[in-house]
Design an enzyme around this catalytic site. Structure first.
Site: not given
Length: 587
Positions: A190, A386
């Site tokens: 991430k 996401s």
């Protein structure tokens, strides 16, 4: 008293002038609308449909965030309608061929894939397709490669040199300004916080980005290879040193079929349509063709499938147009749930994610639709990553395009500490009296203490754990497997299929067919959401103050730099925990 009459007269004069200007504007709008109707080209036999893609290309017609000031009845034709319009043209006897002349800076590869698929269906009708450009970007060339022949202006250039990902890093700037960014994230891939805590890519981020762009570029090479009858290895070699930069070399290599001027192009089109040299060539642009056939593009049947376009950043609020706001879409989804005529729902998701609270609220409404007994099918566009994957993961069936960017199952939060900046650069200091230690938590002007850091990391970890559980339950995968393939890592749709994150590779029409099967529908028609204002209605909204007038002006001024401005603007508005992508991809 004299002053009273003076100000009263001035106010009356201002009101009269304002009313006059408004009436003048309304007359101008009416004149432009009538004029645009009169100027619409007639679609006669032996016409050629010209596709330039010079305007914004949303998923749904007119679903754009920033519209230029325009008094005409112009539509921002969506990808879904372009697809159906091209397929309709294949059956329209008046349309003999298509000219692709891309004028947009560069169509994204996922959108190109949809148009190419429609063009392939058009070619099956036996009609011709030409591609032409003064300058062809790589993705525009990718689009044109679906044509029978591709031509370039003799002094034009074309790009064919691979794909790159550009990431802007702010760490040194923040250090110079004495601004500290406290970042919290879950998932080793991430990378959204990296620009604020690093000066270059992490190894993990470099690995995932390289894998993604290599897969996408490989798909592009495969398609061009099939259409142009060129070996993939040769195409990769051409891209390695940008051999197509010289137009003559591009022709010699087989990337182009010739270098011709505009008048020579028209001569070729006349020949293909069976016209003589003196006959007028009737070119029909997409706007005019859409005005005539757009309303005819529908399915029959009394029952409905709701097609909901979720495109743009996910955020809180009640705005519409190119963004996914929770209040706005919660109302839409609740109405769909309560509409007895709607038997199934297709969600066309094209989103890099955003605010987790907004994503959760939308996810909840989607679950409510399913709990009401209506199947939900997802069709993924360019992005469904996401937060975009968050709202998709419980769907009964998920379709992704092969080059969709999905995954990025991870979470992050960022809190700026402006205390040193304000003290050292401006001379502003802060002091406080508080009843508890937590009274000054997360204010943005005091350095975070250890307890605050633990609190924020726990919040981030808890949301990440909930995200993993949602994916595991929605996709019916073991939690341990989800934890391994999550970590904030991005995947292409093709790879996501292997990992079980999606059910099949396909497009919106595949998702609609699937939804009709799940709902056991014999006949149906499509009901599209959201219901969008056209550009003229949005202009009136700008005049009345309902929408901002500054964004279209900024976009016109910045041109190709506008996506970077928009990204920076999004970063400025970060609020709460985020599930989103951090980068731009140059294709």
């Amino acid at each position: 008293m004299r002053q009273f009459f003076k100000f009263f007269s001035a106010s009356c004069l201002g009101t009269i002038i304002g009313i006059g200007l408004l009436l003048g504007l309304l007359m101008l709008i009416g004149t432009r609308m009538v004029s645009s109707l009169e100027k619409s080209a007639s679609i006669t036999p032996n016409s050629v449909l010209e596709l330039t893609f010079k305007d914004m290309l949303p998923e749904k017609t007119n679903n754009v965030e920033d519209t230029p000031i325009d008094l005409s009845d112009k539509k921002y034709i969506g990808l879904y309608d372009y697809d159906r319009m091209i397929r309709h043209a294949a059956e329209d006897d008046r349309i003999k061929g298509i000219l692709i002349r891309p004028e947009m800076a560069s169509l994204p590869s996922a959108e190109v894939a949809v148009i190419r698929r429609a063009l392939a269906a058009f070619k099956e009708s036996g009609k011709f397709i030409y591609g032409y450009g003064k300058f062809l970007t790589q993705n525009n060339y990718y689009l044109c490669s679906a044509a029978d022949s591709i031509f370039l202006n003799p002094v034009g250039t074309m790009e064919f040199r691979g794909i790159a990902v550009d990431i802007t890093y702010f760490k040194k700037m923040l250090d110079n300004l004495d601004i500290e960014m406290d970042v919290f994230y879950a998932g080793q891939f991430k990378s959204a916080t990296e620009p604020f805590r690093m000066t270059k890519m992490s190894d993990a981020n470099r690995i995932q980005l390289r894998a993604y762009i290599e897969d996408v570029f490989g798909m592009m090479l495969d398609d061009i290879s099939a259409d142009r009858n060129l070996a993939v290895a040769d195409l990769r070699d051409m891209a390695e040193t940008w051999k197509s930069f010289d137009p003559d070399t591009a022709v010699a290599l087989g990337l182009l079929d010739g270098l011709i001027y505009e008048d020579q192009l028209k001569d070729r089109l006349r020949e293909r349509t069976g016209l003589s040299e003196d006959d007028k060539l009737n070119m029909v642009n997409a706007q005019d063709y859409y005005k005539e056939v757009g309303s005819k593009l529908d399915f029959s049947g009394k029952d409905k499938i709701a097609l909901v376009f979720l495109e743009g950043e996910i955020t809180v609020g009640d705005e519409s147009g190119g963004v996914i706001t929770d209040d706005f879409y919660q109302k839409i989804l609740a109405d769909i749930r309560d509409n007895d005529k709607i038997k199934a729902v297709v969600l066309r998701v094209n989103s890099p994610g955003g605010n987790v609270l907004a994503a959760e609220n939308i996810w909840r409404e989607i679950r409510n639709i399913q709990n009401a007994g209506k199947p939900v099918v997802v069709s993924m566009g360019r992005y469904a990553a996401s937060g975009g994957y968050y709202i998709s993961c419980y769907a009964d069936t998920i379709f992704a395009q092969p080059n969709t960017l999905t995954g990025s199952i991870g979470v992050f939060s960022m809190i700026p500490n402006l205390g040193k900046f304000l003290d050292n650069k401006i001379g502003i200091t802060f002091d406080t009296v508080r009843t508890t230690e937590a009274s000054t938590y997360l204010t943005g002007v005091y350095e975070l203490g250890e307890s605050e850091r633990q609190l924020m990391q726990k919040l981030t970890d808890d949301i990440y754990a909930d995200f993993l559980n949602k994916v595991a339950e929605g996709r019916k995968l073991p939690l341990a497997d989800v934890a391994e393939i999550a970590q904030g890592r991005i995947w292409t749709g093709r790879k996501a299929l292997e990992l079980g994150l999606v059910d099949a590779l396909g497009y919106t029409d595949d998702a609609i067919a699937c939804a009709s099967r799940l709902a056991k529908m014999d006949g149906y028609r499509i009901d599209e959401y959201p219901k969008m204002k056209d550009p003229l209605q949005r202009l009136i909204a700008k005049i009345t103050g309902e929408e901002s007038m500054s964004a279209p002006m900024i976009k016109a001024e910045l041109g190709s730099m506008y996506p970077y401005y928009k990204q920076f603007k999004s970063l400025r508005k970060l609020e709460g925990t985020q599930v989103r992508l951090p980068f731009l991809i140059n294709e």
